[in-house]
Design an enzyme around this catalytic site. Structure first.
Site, PDB file in Angstrom:
ATOM      1  N   HIS A   1      53.020  24.178  -0.184  1.00  0.00           N
ATOM      2  CA  HIS A   1      51.957  24.164  -1.389  1.00  0.00           C
ATOM      3  C   HIS A   1      51.486  25.641  -1.878  1.00  0.00           C
ATOM      4  O   HIS A   1      51.429  26.005  -3.069  1.00  0.00           O
ATOM      5  CB  HIS A   1      50.626  23.344  -1.073  1.00  0.00           C
ATOM      6  CG  HIS A   1      49.687  23.291  -1.942  1.00  0.00           C
ATOM      7  ND1 HIS A   1      49.361  22.338  -2.699  1.00  0.00           N
ATOM      8  CD2 HIS A   1      48.450  24.406  -2.327  1.00  0.00           C
ATOM      9  CE1 HIS A   1      48.082  22.658  -3.587  1.00  0.00           C
ATOM     10  NE2 HIS A   1      47.672  23.846  -3.039  1.00  0.00           N
ATOM     11  N   GLU A   2      51.117  26.314  -0.947  1.00  0.00           N
ATOM     12  CA  GLU A   2      50.744  27.720  -1.312  1.00  0.00           C
ATOM     13  C   GLU A   2      51.769  28.633  -1.850  1.00  0.00           C
ATOM     14  O   GLU A   2      51.521  29.574  -2.919  1.00  0.00           O
ATOM     15  CB  GLU A   2      50.110  28.359   0.039  1.00  0.00           C
ATOM     16  CG  GLU A   2      48.894  27.913   0.766  1.00  0.00           C
ATOM     17  CD  GLU A   2      47.846  27.455  -0.423  1.00  0.00           C
ATOM     18  OE1 GLU A   2      47.651  28.357  -1.346  1.00  0.00           O
ATOM     19  OE2 GLU A   2      47.091  26.599  -0.186  1.00  0.00           O
TER      20      GLU A   2
ATOM     21  N   HIS B   1      51.558  28.330  -5.345  1.00  0.00           N
ATOM     22  CA  HIS B   1      50.474  29.128  -6.268  1.00  0.00           C
ATOM     23  C   HIS B   1      51.072  30.535  -6.303  1.00  0.00           C
ATOM     24  O   HIS B   1      51.022  31.257  -7.301  1.00  0.00           O
ATOM     25  CB  HIS B   1      49.182  29.280  -5.274  1.00  0.00           C
ATOM     26  CG  HIS B   1      48.214  27.981  -5.593  1.00  0.00           C
ATOM     27  ND1 HIS B   1      48.150  27.367  -6.579  1.00  0.00           N
ATOM     28  CD2 HIS B   1      47.623  27.249  -4.510  1.00  0.00           C
ATOM     29  CE1 HIS B   1      47.446  26.183  -6.357  1.00  0.00           C
ATOM     30  NE2 HIS B   1      47.107  26.258  -5.308  1.00  0.00           N
TER      31      HIS B   1
ATOM     32  N   HIS C   1      46.832  23.624  -9.797  1.00  0.00           N
ATOM     33  CA  HIS C   1      46.872  22.271  -9.103  1.00  0.00           C
ATOM     34  C   HIS C   1      47.294  21.137 -10.153  1.00  0.00           C
ATOM     35  O   HIS C   1      47.056  21.362 -11.225  1.00  0.00           O
ATOM     36  CB  HIS C   1      45.426  21.932  -8.370  1.00  0.00           C
ATOM     37  CG  HIS C   1      45.257  22.698  -7.198  1.00  0.00           C
ATOM     38  ND1 HIS C   1      43.877  23.145  -7.069  1.00  0.00           N
ATOM     39  CD2 HIS C   1      45.826  23.264  -6.228  1.00  0.00           C
ATOM     40  CE1 HIS C   1      43.975  23.898  -5.538  1.00  0.00           C
ATOM     41  NE2 HIS C   1      45.342  23.999  -5.394  1.00  0.00           N
TER      42      HIS C   1
END
Lengths: 194, 135
Positions: free
Chosen positions: A125-126, A129, A135
């Site tokens: 997930h990170e 980013h 998101h």
């Protein structure tokens, strides 16, 4: 999928990225391998490559575990709550809350520890980013903001793939499946060389 | 804490009642059913939560009250929209269940620029709906 305001991304001349771990964390090879696997999820669908380096000061992406206030204005809050955060391109900073009970290997769903968090799930997930994704409201997507402790989600969904490929294009080897066709270290370069 | 292998965790640590973790946001569950116009101790912390994730514009002088005011209701509706919940503007059980889940620390709405569902639906209503209906 969404992007950060201004749609920041890694420039064309910085698509072969290096990453390094905060030396003070003294992570084992087993822990580092979790991040390697997480990076591979994204490199499988884009022309980006990720290579570990020992040079923390020059790495494009820096990864560290921190507790509480660690100087970036976004303090961690202990067990659960906020698990990690990462900055948009081209900052490269990836911070994880050292107070979590991070599960490195094994089936986290078998854990009866209510606070067990799967490390690779959060890492994938990170990294999204770090590459420029915000998101997503798609619950199955990697970029959905919340996770339930004791769950594991590491495969990119269509929403994630569409988002990242609109930023960087597709990996020439990508065949519509996120199942890896080669490892990060030996796959083709963008000009077709092995 | 890095747990090298889930099967290697000592049994005493695996017992759910033996853990004494203080999940950061569990206290928010006491606001179940709370709605606009009410005042409840600790609502300011919920506002801070929404501020942290971009649902309430942040300013250096932010000094949140314990009032369930329009600002909180607006934030709640945007949050519910982003997480595919019923947009009630109230702290119903499903919304609270989502709020207390562990999550990424990055904001859902950055610099007031709406993202996720809360922006897509508004652009759909102002632009998309007209054109798709026409076709």
């Amino acid at each position: 999928y969404t992007f950060f305001p201004g749609t920041p991304r890694w420039p064309v001349n910085r698509r072969d990225l290096t990453y390094a771990f905060l030396p003070g964390n003294e992570l084992t090879d087993e822990v580092k391998a979790v991040f390697t696997s997480a990076f591979q999820k994204w490199s499988a669908v884009t022309p980006l490559t990720f290579t570990e380096t020992d040079s923390y000061s020059t790495a494009d992406i820096t990864i560290g575990f921190y507790s509480g206030d660690h100087g970036d204005g976004e303090p961690f809050d202990g067990v659960l709550g906020t698990l990690a955060h990462a900055f948009s391109p081209t900052s490269g900073r990836f911070h994880l809350d050292a107070d979590e009970n991070w599960v490195v290997s094994g089936d986290v769903t078998r854990s009866s520890i209510p606070s067990a968090v799967d490390l690779e799930t959060v890492a994938v997930h990170e990294i999204g980013h770090l590459l420029g994704l915000g998101h997503s409201s798609v619950e199955d997507a990697i970029m959905y903001p919340t996770i339930t402790s004791g769950t594991r989600k590491v495969e990119l969904e269509d929403d994630d793939i569409q988002g990242i490929q609109s930023l960087y294009g597709s990996n020439p080897n990508y065949n519509g499946s996120t199942t890896p066709t080669a490892t990060t270290g030996d796959r083709e370069s963008s000009d077709g060389e092995i | 804490t890095l747990l090298p292998n889930i099967t290697a965790i000592p049994p005493w640590q695996q017992h759910p009642n033996a853990t004494s973790f203080a999940a950061a946001w569990d206290a928010f569950t006491k606001f179940a059913g709370c709605h606009s116009g009410e005042t409840r101790d600790g609502l300011s912390k919920l506002k801070q939560y929404f501020s942290n994730f971009g649902y309430i514009p942040n300013s250096p002088s932010s000094n949140f009250t314990d009032d369930f005011d329009d600002e909180l209701e607006k934030a709640l509706k945007a949050y519910q929209q982003n997480f595919n919940l019923n947009v009630t503007g109230q702290l119903d059980d499903r919304t609270l269940e989502q709020i207390v889940r562990p999550r990424c620390g990055n904001a859902d709405i950055v610099n007031g620029t709406s993202s996720m569902n809360s922006s897509k639906s508004s652009s759909f209503q102002t632009v998309g709906h007209f054109h798709t209906t026409g076709h």
